[in-house]
Design an enzyme around this catalytic site. Structure first.
Site, PDB file in Angstrom:
ATOM      1  N   ASP A  46       0.765  -1.258   0.000  1.00 14.35           N
ATOM      2  CA  ASP A  46       0.000   0.000   0.000  1.00 14.35           C
ATOM      3  C   ASP A  46       0.797   1.310   0.000  1.00 14.35           C
ATOM      4  O   ASP A  46       1.726   1.477   0.795  1.00 14.35           O
ATOM      5  CB  ASP A  46      -0.871   0.085   1.264  1.00 14.35           C
ATOM      6  N   GLN A  62       4.105   0.677   2.321  1.00 17.25           N
ATOM      7  CA  GLN A  62       4.404  -0.556   3.038  1.00 17.25           C
ATOM      8  C   GLN A  62       5.624  -1.208   2.387  1.00 17.25           C
ATOM      9  O   GLN A  62       5.646  -1.418   1.157  1.00 17.25           O
ATOM     10  CB  GLN A  62       3.191  -1.498   2.969  1.00 17.25           C
ATOM     11  N   TRP A  70       6.247 -10.265   1.763  1.00 18.94           N
ATOM     12  CA  TRP A  70       5.657  -9.428   2.804  1.00 18.94           C
ATOM     13  C   TRP A  70       6.269  -9.783   4.168  1.00 18.94           C
ATOM     14  O   TRP A  70       6.471 -10.962   4.464  1.00 18.94           O
ATOM     15  CB  TRP A  70       4.136  -9.658   2.816  1.00 18.94           C
ATOM     16  N   PHE A 107       1.995  -0.592  10.016  1.00 19.72           N
ATOM     17  CA  PHE A 107       1.033  -0.854   8.946  1.00 19.72           C
ATOM     18  C   PHE A 107       0.591   0.464   8.300  1.00 19.72           C
ATOM     19  O   PHE A 107       1.072   1.546   8.629  1.00 19.72           O
ATOM     20  CB  PHE A 107      -0.166  -1.621   9.522  1.00 19.72           C
ATOM     21  N   ASP A 179      -5.628   1.183   9.375  1.00 22.30           N
ATOM     22  CA  ASP A 179      -5.449   2.027   8.198  1.00 22.30           C
ATOM     23  C   ASP A 179      -6.088   3.414   8.339  1.00 22.30           C
ATOM     24  O   ASP A 179      -6.922   3.822   7.515  1.00 22.30           O
ATOM     25  CB  ASP A 179      -5.969   1.307   6.933  1.00 22.30           C
ATOM     26  N   GLU A 229     -10.471  -2.472   4.085  1.00 21.23           N
ATOM     27  CA  GLU A 229      -9.139  -1.961   4.431  1.00 21.23           C
ATOM     28  C   GLU A 229      -8.964  -0.575   3.797  1.00 21.23           C
ATOM     29  O   GLU A 229      -9.705  -0.188   2.889  1.00 21.23           O
ATOM     30  CB  GLU A 229      -8.046  -2.897   3.894  1.00 21.23           C
ATOM     31  N   TRP A 316      -3.938  -9.415  -3.448  1.00 14.24           N
ATOM     32  CA  TRP A 316      -3.575 -10.345  -2.371  1.00 14.24           C
ATOM     33  C   TRP A 316      -3.818 -11.796  -2.768  1.00 14.24           C
ATOM     34  O   TRP A 316      -3.261 -12.711  -2.166  1.00 14.24           O
ATOM     35  CB  TRP A 316      -4.332 -10.010  -1.081  1.00 14.24           C
TER      36      TRP A 316
HETATM   37  C1  FRU Z   1      -3.863  -3.675   2.729  1.00 16.30           C
HETATM   38  C2  FRU Z   1      -3.247  -4.059   4.051  1.00 16.30           C
HETATM   39  C3  FRU Z   1      -3.623  -3.063   5.135  1.00 16.30           C
HETATM   40  C4  FRU Z   1      -2.509  -3.205   6.125  1.00 16.30           C
HETATM   41  C5  FRU Z   1      -1.314  -3.447   5.228  1.00 16.30           C
HETATM   42  C6  FRU Z   1      -0.278  -4.369   5.822  1.00 16.30           C
HETATM   43  O1  FRU Z   1      -3.183  -4.141   1.619  1.00 16.30           O
HETATM   44  O2  FRU Z   1      -3.648  -5.381   4.406  1.00 16.30           O
HETATM   45  O3  FRU Z   1      -4.908  -3.276   5.674  1.00 16.30           O
HETATM   46  O4  FRU Z   1      -2.362  -2.066   6.912  1.00 16.30           O
HETATM   47  O5  FRU Z   1      -1.829  -4.019   4.034  1.00 16.30           O
HETATM   48  O6  FRU Z   1       0.862  -4.431   5.024  1.00 16.30           O
END
Ligand code: FRU
Length: 492
Positions: A46, A62, A70, A107, A179, A229, A316
């Site tokens: 993100d 991120q 990840w 996050f 978020d 999210e 995802w």
């Molecule tokens: C969305 C998410 C957010 C979270 C982040 C973690 O892609 O799942 O909700 O803060 O990625 O990397």
């Protein structure tokens, strides 16, 4: 009858074609985009804390500083003065290890400029303090045990950061509460944040960014097939008027609920409560599979004119398995957002902030039916096509992009159903995940029998803007070759 069509073909090839041998071609094959931002290495997801300060646009995101999967989520950082080219800076806000062995990952969240020093975190009179409001995701023994909202702040334009010593600032003792997107509105800070698994967005307000009061919430509307999210709430201009509406964008499921995607609500915001208008079905921001977690920039000088958003290019459903080159994924080109009124309803329109993407091949073509079978040789996999297509006398068209033998990424348009589809099932490397090969589609209404397509292809991303951004589709592709052709065919 077929001869009555006038052909107007203007091809502007900005870079001279060079001859490249087959071997050199393989060496030149890269999935690293030429004009989209991504980090030099490692994993990104993100966009976070997008904010403008003193001539610089900041894109935090991120980021895993330790690899292409990840993990260890931290805020990476890049800056730009023109939203076109970006400079990567060192990690801005890193994951922290706690004394009890747990870790706080950083996050997603937002950043604001606290020009009045409402937070008291800066020296008196300092106007350029940057505050990041993010979700601290607390993990112990590899298991998420809490998500709380926390602050970090910077007095040097986002280069170095301190954590607020009384974190967190908002804790509902939940594991999926995240978020926060914060903005300044009528003398107060407002935050929109989601309870992800309850499909609820909450709105809080604060005078100092430290203590937050719940003022309203909405939820379980639109799409809640999967998760909520990365919410946002911002004012959007209605084109050809001096009016505005508010939009809330929420990352949730794709139309095909095996995947994630994004929806938006149009409505009114009275400073405390967001009231969505009645809507027919779910409003989708982008119809591709690789558009997620989009949020707007904060504090731009002309915020009020039109907001600018960026999104993560991935899904995802297969994100971690994506073909990688020491790095994974990227961000869309920044897009301007507005609303148009069509058949008595409002609809989101997105346009690239800039389209003079350099260095790349640019083809402008206006074509009617007698341009059937046109082939354009491309010298690389990074280019921009601008097509104006007259549908008169045809049942639709197909455009093969990145065509090399059987390999191609195909756009098909059917004039009867008005569906424009993008087929990446033969686009190159597709077998790294069973959910990757796919065909998506979106409705595109011709205007006076004309369809306009602005197509940005950049090594592994395709962004298609139809009819001046009224319908948009973003997808990843991984061609195995470079320098193929673009083929255009009408359907009889
Ligand atoms: C969305 C998410 C957010 C979270 C982040 C973690 O892609 O799942 O909700 O803060 O990625 O990397």
């Amino acid at each position: 009858m077929k001869n009555i069509f006038i052909i107007l073909i203007i091809a502007i090839i900005s870079n001279a074609c060079t001859t490249i041998s087959a071997d050199t071609k393989k060496d030149l094959l890269t999935y690293h985009p030429a004009y989209h931002y991504t980090s030099e290495k490692n994993w990104v997801n993100d966009p976070n804390g997008m904010v403008y300060l003193e001539g610089e646009y900041h894109l935090f995101y991120q980021y895993n500083p330790f690899g292409e999967k990840w993990g260890h989520m931290s805020w990476g950082h890049a800056v730009s003065t023109d939203l076109k080219t970006w400079k990567e800076l060192p990690v801005a806000i890193p994951e922290i290890k706690n004394s009890d062995g747990s870790v706080n990952m950083v996050f997603s969240g937002s950043a604001v400029i606290d020009s009045l020093n409402t937070s008291g975190l800066f020296e008196e009179g300092f106007k350029f303090g940057m505050v990041a409001i993010y979700t601290a995701h607390i993990e112990k023994d590899g298991k998420g045990i809490g998500q709380v909202q926390s602050l970090a702040y910077s007095s040097d334009k986002g280069r170095t950061w301190k954590f607020y010593d009384k974190n967190p600032v908002l804790d509902l003792k939940m594991t999926d509460f995240r978020d926060p997107s914060v903005f300044w509105h009528e003398g107060k800070w407002k935050m929109i944040v989601v309870k992800s698994l309850e499909y609820t967005a909450q709105i809080y307000e604060s005078a100092d960014l430290k203590s937050w009061e719940l003022v309203s919430e909405f939820g379980k509307i639109g799409d809640y097939a999967k998760i909520w999210e990365c919410p946002s709430l911002f004012k959007v201009p209605i084109e050809n008027s001096d009016k505005f509406k508010w939009i809330s964008m929420i990352s949730s499921a794709h139309e095909d609920t095996d995947y994630v995607g994004m929806q938006y609500f149009i409505g009114e915001f009275d400073g405390k409560k967001f009231t969505p208008d009645a809507q027919k079905g779910v409003l989708r921001i982008d119809h591709g599979k690789d558009f997620y977690a989009a949020v707007p920039f904060n504090s731009r000088p002309d915020d009020q004119k039109y907001p600018i958003i960026m999104a993560w290019v991935n899904n995802w459903a297969y994100a971690g398995d994506l073909t990688a080159e020491g790095r994974r994924s990227m961000f869309i080109m920044p897009r301007k957002v507005s609303l148009i009124e069509k058949n008595g309803e409002y609809q989101m329109v997105q346009k690239p902030v800039f389209s003079d993407v350099i260095p790349t091949q640019m083809i402008n073509l206006s074509m009617s039916k007698s341009a059937n079978g046109k082939t354009i040789e491309m010298k690389s996999n990074s280019f921009h096509l601008n097509f104006t297509i007259d549908l008169t006398g045809s049942k639709g068209f197909s455009i093969d992009l990145l065509k090399n033998g059987d390999e191609k990424s195909t756009i098909n348009y059917d004039s009867i159903t008005k569906k424009l589809s993008f087929d990446r099932t033969k686009s190159g490397v597709v077998n790294f995940h069973e959910k990757f090969p796919s065909i998506e589609n979106m409705t595109v209404e011709p205007e006076n029998n004309i369809i306009k397509l602005d197509i940005f292809v950049d090594n592994s991303i395709v962004e298609i803007f139809a009819n001046d951004g009224q319908a948009v589709l973003t997808n990843l592709v991984f061609p195995k070759n470079i320098g193929g052709s673009v083929n255009f065919n009408f359907v009889n």
